[in-house]
Scaffold this motif. Structure first.
Motif, PDB file in Angstrom:
ATOM      1  N   LYS A 210      31.055 -14.443  -8.345  1.00 38.99           N
ATOM      2  CA  LYS A 210      31.640 -14.767  -9.641  1.00 38.99           C
ATOM      3  C   LYS A 210      30.557 -14.671 -10.711  1.00 38.99           C
ATOM      4  N   GLN A 211      30.970 -14.174 -11.893  1.00 41.34           N
ATOM      5  CA  GLN A 211      30.005 -13.984 -12.976  1.00 41.34           C
ATOM      6  C   GLN A 211      30.360 -14.780 -14.228  1.00 41.34           C
ATOM      7  N   LYS A 212      31.633 -14.758 -14.635  1.00 44.33           N
ATOM      8  CA  LYS A 212      31.977 -15.375 -15.909  1.00 44.33           C
ATOM      9  C   LYS A 212      33.453 -15.724 -15.919  1.00 44.33           C
TER      10      LYS A 212
ATOM     11  N   ILE B 130      36.927 -15.811 -17.497  1.00 49.99           N
ATOM     12  CA  ILE B 130      37.575 -14.995 -18.532  1.00 49.99           C
ATOM     13  C   ILE B 130      38.969 -15.502 -18.866  1.00 49.99           C
TER      14      ILE B 130
ATOM     15  N   ARG C  32      35.569 -13.048 -14.069  1.00 50.63           N
ATOM     16  CA  ARG C  32      35.077 -11.684 -13.888  1.00 50.63           C
ATOM     17  C   ARG C  32      33.980 -11.749 -12.837  1.00 50.63           C
TER      18      ARG C  32
ATOM     19  N   ALA D  20      33.446  -3.856 -10.270  1.00 49.05           N
ATOM     20  CA  ALA D  20      33.873  -5.011 -11.056  1.00 49.05           C
ATOM     21  C   ALA D  20      35.278  -5.416 -10.626  1.00 49.05           C
TER      22      ALA D  20
ATOM     23  N   ALA E  97      38.440  -8.822 -10.896  1.00 47.64           N
ATOM     24  CA  ALA E  97      38.901 -10.094 -11.442  1.00 47.64           C
ATOM     25  C   ALA E  97      39.241 -11.009 -10.266  1.00 47.64           C
TER      26      ALA E  97
ATOM     27  N   GLU F  79      41.614  -5.529  -9.339  1.00 48.42           N
ATOM     28  CA  GLU F  79      40.751  -4.677 -10.153  1.00 48.42           C
ATOM     29  C   GLU F  79      40.514  -5.345 -11.504  1.00 48.42           C
ATOM     30  N   TYR F  80      39.372  -5.046 -12.111  1.00 47.34           N
ATOM     31  CA  TYR F  80      39.006  -5.661 -13.389  1.00 47.34           C
ATOM     32  C   TYR F  80      39.463  -4.772 -14.532  1.00 47.34           C
TER      33      TYR F  80
ATOM     34  N   GLU G 124      39.052  -4.165 -18.328  1.00 38.70           N
ATOM     35  CA  GLU G 124      38.034  -4.515 -19.312  1.00 38.70           C
ATOM     36  C   GLU G 124      38.594  -5.024 -20.637  1.00 38.70           C
TER      37      GLU G 124
ATOM     38  N   GLY H 231      41.499  -6.566 -21.214  1.00 39.46           N
ATOM     39  CA  GLY H 231      42.305  -7.780 -21.144  1.00 39.46           C
ATOM     40  C   GLY H 231      43.779  -7.560 -21.415  1.00 39.46           C
TER      41      GLY H 231
ATOM     42  N   ASN I 163      42.756  -1.345 -19.361  1.00 36.59           N
ATOM     43  CA  ASN I 163      41.394  -1.092 -18.883  1.00 36.59           C
ATOM     44  C   ASN I 163      40.598  -0.340 -19.942  1.00 36.59           C
TER      45      ASN I 163
END
Length: 973
Positions: free
Chosen positions: A612-614, A616, A626, A638, A640, A689-690, A692, A694, A744
């Motif tokens: 985990k990084q941040k 969101i 994220r 990357a 979610a 999948e992330y 970007e 939102g 994305n």
């Protein structure tokens, strides 16, 4: 004797004058400064040199004189006491001050009178006392006066002789008189020195002046030099010549003859003669004696930056990236603006990364794509990309670099997805003959470039019969307008030559240039007879194949209908005329054990592969992060990460994982992709999948008026394609809204949120609660609200609301109306009006989605086809639907001229969601609603409204105000 007394009196007077004089020499003997008996020897003891003592101003002075001019063969000696020589003084100076009487002043009475005397020296290592032998002395010089004394005027002479080289520990001086009238007033023996000194931060010791002498020194404390400091000492005791400069250490500066440490807040980075410097910008204050100033947090220096340079932050992402088609040969110009944060560095450069993308993924561009002047180390904010294919989408990523980029976080970048957008259509480069007969020709042609998939071209074909006998009939041209790059021309003459040429017509109707003329022959009739049997055989075979395909299709359709009949018929008449897909959605709640659905449809991920990084966002069940996932096949990607908050119940855990069981069954470019889940761990996680950019609604709100209509339509097409896939899978979403569509970095829209369409009670969107659960009223079809009848047709209604959200750039559907007001308005046949600048074709499609009879609504297959046609004919989007600002901005009235008028400019701006311009209007002096009504388009721009969407919203609102209040002359306060 009288002459002697006169001589002595004059001496005393002169000697008193010289007492006040000072000297900088090192004195070994000074006859004037002796305070007692001198102890000098005379020979002979009597009738030779005489000593005279005199007190002047309380001081005792001694002088020696001799004046035996009447006697012949005089040999009178006067010897000093032992004089010690100091080390290094190899030469000494002897200064004599004396008087000599003019022999003529005696009237010529003495024939043996002289006017000179002799000066001698004797070196020895020890004091010999009274042992005085004349033979030991060496003559130095005969002393002769420059001026002699006559009458009563006494003239004093000064003579200085240098004696050397000396090597013994000491010496004696002696004076010999041979018949002169002499008075020795003063004898001073000294040697000169160059005094100790500090020059250029180098210290030199006191040095005896023996001619021109080189002297070595040493740097002062906290200083150094590359070589030993040297200087010359002259015979006169002066320092001359070049000096090697010493320089203060790092952290020290020269102050006078010292090196002192730098004060706090100052620094000096190296050995140099420079002063300390103030710490540069973006550095922390230094301590005393600092050699550098450390950078503040978030600021750095590159290895090539000197310590004197200020610290700088890594550059931010380039701004305003724009792609512009330059020509028809595959050239695209990328241009951008400098980053907001540059660090004020001179080494700012840019690099461009090219990727070619399809619906599923992106890969690096082919090697034939090249950049002018290059893809990296760009100084300017533009680059030309060459040899692109017109049928591909490209993603270009621009990064800014500087000497400190490697020290910051991940480099920020700006990306844009673009394709060649040519104004002129391609050219026809070659026409082919595919088949011929006596009365027909089948032709096709190739283009100079392949057009994009979403752009179609039409073609104009001109042909004529070839002239015979050199004549040409201009009326024989035939023109055909075609939708594809092939044609079958009939009704031709057998065995005849025809000339053909083709030009391309763009979708906007712009004609291209004609191709060259190509000549083709129809076949003779004999050839036709030969080929007829083969043609008949081919036709028969094709007919049999078609019959077989029809039979197979009918059998399959009948079999599927029988199966559906056994299951109790179709779930909904909306699907009655459509073939069901082979693969269908399986509700995970049908399994008695929900874990079985997880194991069947979802991939389990090792929790060690997830980081985990941040945070969101916050979901219904917990926080959304994220993060990154390590995959053996794809490396680190990357992702979610949805988490389950602590203290959950088992039912909450099953509901949380049921969303993964649903997502795991889907695989489509416009459906959010599930990477896997973590269930064999204390805290369950769903990994997708992330995306970007939102949520779609927030993305659009931040770019109001900035996205072209054509691109908005493309985004709607992606959402419709995803919903078509879900519909084909027999899955009903039940909560389709712009907030549940993710975007994305390539601006691809993907449908998400499959958690049974739950909406929290405290959600700002609000829900209408029924006995069966919660429903998002603003997005839900009326039959689903009233009877909880959720079908793909109800998802179509929701898609119509999403279309309105997209074209209105994230505006809230039905604005500030309550849920009950919304339901009442819909039942009374009210429908949302067209947003500003919405194409009429798009709005008509919305209205079809909002038909009360769900069986008359289009299905998602129809919607995708309609949007494809609009994208293939961009001119169809140019017609704008009627816009009524009184309805679109505030229901039921914009200004409240029905009696609830706006009381202030801020109240009006808040009603149209433009409160951010309150200060701008106030600064411009627009303080009343009368001022607002007087505004023109250029006035709005001058106030500071720059975004096109915001300008239109304000302008349309003012137009609505004028329409409603035209009959009123005064606004109520």
């Amino acid at each position: 004797m009288e002459h002697r007394r006169l001589h002595l009196l004059v001496f005393l007077f002169v000697n008193a004058i010289f007492v006040s004089l000072q000297s900088r020499e090192e004195v070994l003997l000074d006859m004037r400064s002796s305070g007692g008996e001198l102890g000098w020897l005379t020979l002979p003891y009597e009738n030779g040199w005489e000593i005279v003592q005199t007190v002047v101003n309380g001081s005792l002075f001694y002088t020696y004189s001799v004046c035996n001019i009447d006697a012949v063969d005089q040999d009178n000696w006067l010897r000093t006491t032992f004089i010690q020589r100091r080390p290094g003084a190899t030469r000494v100076s002897v200064e004599l001050r004396f008087t000599v009487r003019d022999c003529n002043s005696f009237g010529g009475a003495s024939v043996s009178c002289k006017e000179t005397f002799n000066f001698f020296i004797y070196e020895t290592d020890a004091d010999v006392g009274t042992n005085f032998r004349k033979g030991q002395f060496r003559k130095v010089a005969t002393i002769a006066p420059d001026e002699v004394t006559r009458d009563q005027v006494v003239l004093v002479n000064t003579e200085t002789k240098t004696v050397g080289p000396l090597s013994r520990k000491g010496f004696y001086l002696a004076f010999q008189d041979m018949g002169a009238c002499v008075g020795i007033l003063s004898v001073r023996v000294y040697y000169k020195t160059c005094p100790s000194t500090v020059q250029s931060l180098a210290a030199f010791p006191e040095t005896v002046a023996n001619g021109l002498r080189e002297v070595e020194g040493a740097c002062v404390e906290n200083a150094m030099s590359q070589s030993t400091p040297r200087i010359f000492c002259t015979a006169e005791g002066e320092w001359v010549g070049p000096v090697v400069h010493c320089e203060c250490f790092a952290g020290y500066e020269p102050v006078g003859d010292l090196c002192q440490e730098c004060k706090p807040g100052y620094f000096k980075p190296s050995v140099s003669p420079e002063l300390c410097l103030v710490c540069p910008d973006n550095t922390r204050p230094s301590a005393a004696g600092a050699t550098s100033c450390e950078c503040e947090d978030g600021f750095f220096r590159s290895p090539s930056d000197p310590p004197t340079s200020p610290c700088s932050a890594p550059p931010s992402a380039p701004r305003d990236l724009i792609a512009t088609t330059l020509s028809t040969d595959g050239r695209l110009q990328l241009s951008w603006s400098s980053p907001l944060v540059t660090g004020d560095r001179a080494d700012l450069t840019y690099s461009v990364l090219c990727e070619q993308c399809d619906r599923a993924s992106c890969s690096p561009c082919s090697e034939k794509v090249h950049f002018e002047p290059g893809p990296a180390d760009l100084q300017d904010t533009e680059v030309i990309v060459c040899d692109l294919d017109s049928h591909l989408n490209y993603t270009f990523t621009v990064e800014a670099h500087s000497g400190v980029s490697q020290y910051g976080a991940a480099r920020p970048a700006t990306s844009i997805t673009a394709a060649l957008d040519y104004t002129d259509p391609p050219k026809v480069t070659l026409i082919h003959l595919d088949d011929r007969s006596p009365t027909s020709l089948t032709l096709s042609w190739t283009l100079s470039r392949r057009p994009p998939a979403h752009i179609s071209h039409r073609y104009e074909l001109m042909y004529r019969r070839k002239d015979g006998d050199g004549e040409r009939d201009v009326t024989t041209y035939t023109v055909l307008i075609l939708d594809k790059n092939s044609v079958h021309v009939n009704d031709l003459t057998p065995d005849t030559a025809y000339l053909f040429r083709v030009q391309v017509l763009s979708s906007q109707g712009n004609p291209g240039s004609y191709s060259a003329e190509y000549e083709f022959h129809t076949s003779p009739r004999a050839e036709s007879r030969v080929q007829s049997p083969s043609t008949m055989v081919m036709g028969a075979v094709a007919g049999v194949a078609v019959v077989l395909l029809v039979v197979v299709a009918v059998l399959l359709l009948r079999k599927r209908r029988l199966r559906a009949h056994r299951r109790g018929g179709s779930e909904d008449p909306y699907f009655s005329d459509q073939l069901k897909p082979i693969k269908t959605y399986v509700d995970p709640h049908m399994y008695e054990d929900p874990n079985i659905a997880i194991q069947k449809f979802v991939t389990e991920i090792d929790p060690n592969a997830i980081s985990k990084q941040k945070v969101i966002g916050v979901g219904e069940f917990g926080e959304v992060f994220r993060g990154a996932m390590k995959s053996p096949a794809r490396g680190e990607v990357a992702v979610a990460i949805k988490t389950l908050k602590p203290g959950y119940s088992e039912k909450q855990r099953q509901d949380f994982l049921s969303e993964a069981s649903i997502m795991g069954q889907f695989s489509h470019p416009n459906i959010i992709r599930l990477e896997g889940v973590v269930t064999k761990f204390k805290h369950a996680m769903i990994v997708t999948e992330y995306m970007e950019n939102g949520a779609l609604d927030i993305y659009l709100k931040d770019r109001d008026g900035e996205i072209p209509t054509y691109q908005l339509a493309g985004m709607l097409r992606g959402i419709a394609a995803g919903m078509k896939y879900l519909s084909d899978m027999n899955y009903v979403h039940r909560d389709l809204a712009a907030r549940n569509v993710l975007v994305n970095s390539d601006l691809e829209c993907k449908v998400s949120d499959f958690g049974l369409s739950r909406v929290l009670e405290d959600d700002a969107e609000g829900t209408y609660t029924t006995r069966g659960g919660k429903i998002p009223i603003r997005w839900t079809a009326p039959e689903a609200i009233a009877y909880r009848k959720f079908t793909s047709a109800s998802d179509v209604w929701s898609f119509g609301i999403v279309m309105w959200e997209v074209m209105a750039f994230g505006e809230r559907p039905y604005w500030d109306m309550s849920n009950h007001e919304v339901m009442k308005a819909i039942n009374e046949a009210f429908r949302l009006p067209a947003p500003m600048d919405c194409p009429s074709a798009i709005y008509q499609l919305m209205l079809q989605c909002w038909l009360h009879d769900r069986s008359k609504r289009p299905c998602f297959t129809d919607i995708v086809n309609m949007l494809d046609k609009l994208l293939q004919s961009p001119e169809s989007l140019s017609t704008i639907a009627d816009f009524d600002p009184r309805v679109s901005i505030r229901l039921p009235s914009t200004s409240g001229c029905d009696g609830t008028m706006f009381r202030s400019v801020p109240e009006w701006l808040e009603s149209i969601k433009m409160s951010q311009y309150n200060e701008s209007f106030a600064r411009a002096g627009v303080s009343t609603m009368e001022d607002v009504l007087a505004l023109r388009h250029e006035d709005i721009r001058n106030i500071g409204v720059r975004l096109p969407g915001h300008m239109k919203r304000i302008a349309y609102s003012i137009l609505g105000l004028k329409d409603e209040c035209s009959s009123l002359s005064v606004f109520a306060v």
